[in-house]
Design an enzyme around this catalytic site. Sequence first.
Site, short mmCIF file in Angstrom:
data_model
loop_
_atom_site.label_atom_id
_atom_site.label_comp_id
_atom_site.label_asym_id
_atom_site.label_seq_id
_atom_site.Cartn_x
_atom_site.Cartn_y
_atom_site.Cartn_z
N SER A 6 4.05 3.99 -1.39
CA SER A 6 2.90 3.87 -2.29
C SER A 6 2.83 2.43 -2.77
CB SER A 6 3.09 4.80 -3.51
OG SER A 6 2.18 4.48 -4.54
N TYR B 228 8.05 7.76 -11.10
CA TYR B 228 7.38 7.61 -9.82
C TYR B 228 7.64 6.22 -9.24
CZ TYR B 228 3.73 8.12 -6.27
OH TYR B 228 3.05 8.21 -5.08
#
Length: 240
Positions: free
Chosen positions: A141, A154
Amino acid sequence: MQQSNGKVILVTGGAQGLGKAISATLAQEHTVIIGDVQEDKMVMLARQLQENNGNAYPLRLDVGNEDSVKEVISEIAEKFGRLDALINNAGVDFTKPIMEMTAAEWDLVMTVNLRGPFLTSKYALPVMAKQGGGHIINVVSTASLRAWPEASAYHASKWGLRGFTQALFTEARRHNIKVTAVIAGGMKTPFLLDRFPDIDQTKLQDPENVAGNIKYLLQGPAETAVPEIMVIPLQETSWP
């Protein structure tokens, strides 16, 4: 289970969002095993793809559970005789400040996002090495390149996954196994839309676009590797 002439591919978190797009994109040319904890969704997706002449099969997979991972990889190797590609897509997040996040929530993010790819890679590597090659693709990501508030777990997991992917590359290539990090920008998936209903979707990309790039990676020449690729919306606001 009948294998097509294409590759045998395991997609983790393959029942919804990007995983669903990957499974649907690859099932027309390859044999896709949809690995997910959402049994109803993965069974339904597999049935839909089969009805459209796709080769897709559901297997319940909890990526954070070593026994589950070991059993699924073994079952794939036994029933199909090989495992050509592993796509580590499963991921979770909790959007909240560090002071409000519980240790259990932090641990769950690390378990799914980081421990999961370690376990699946650990058990896929021997299968791929024995057959003479393979490809592991880890969905990372833009969160692995910079940071924003209320996403500490995250970020930590994706920064870790990017580092793990680079280390895995150096080890796996000894066995003719390719490893690629796909750094994906914002997508129109439940992962974002369910948590941020007011998000500007014009700044997001369709997950099928990322899935198409993964398909492209799997078609690469044997002697060439792509260690990392970034796929972001043209108007991505989190990068650069």
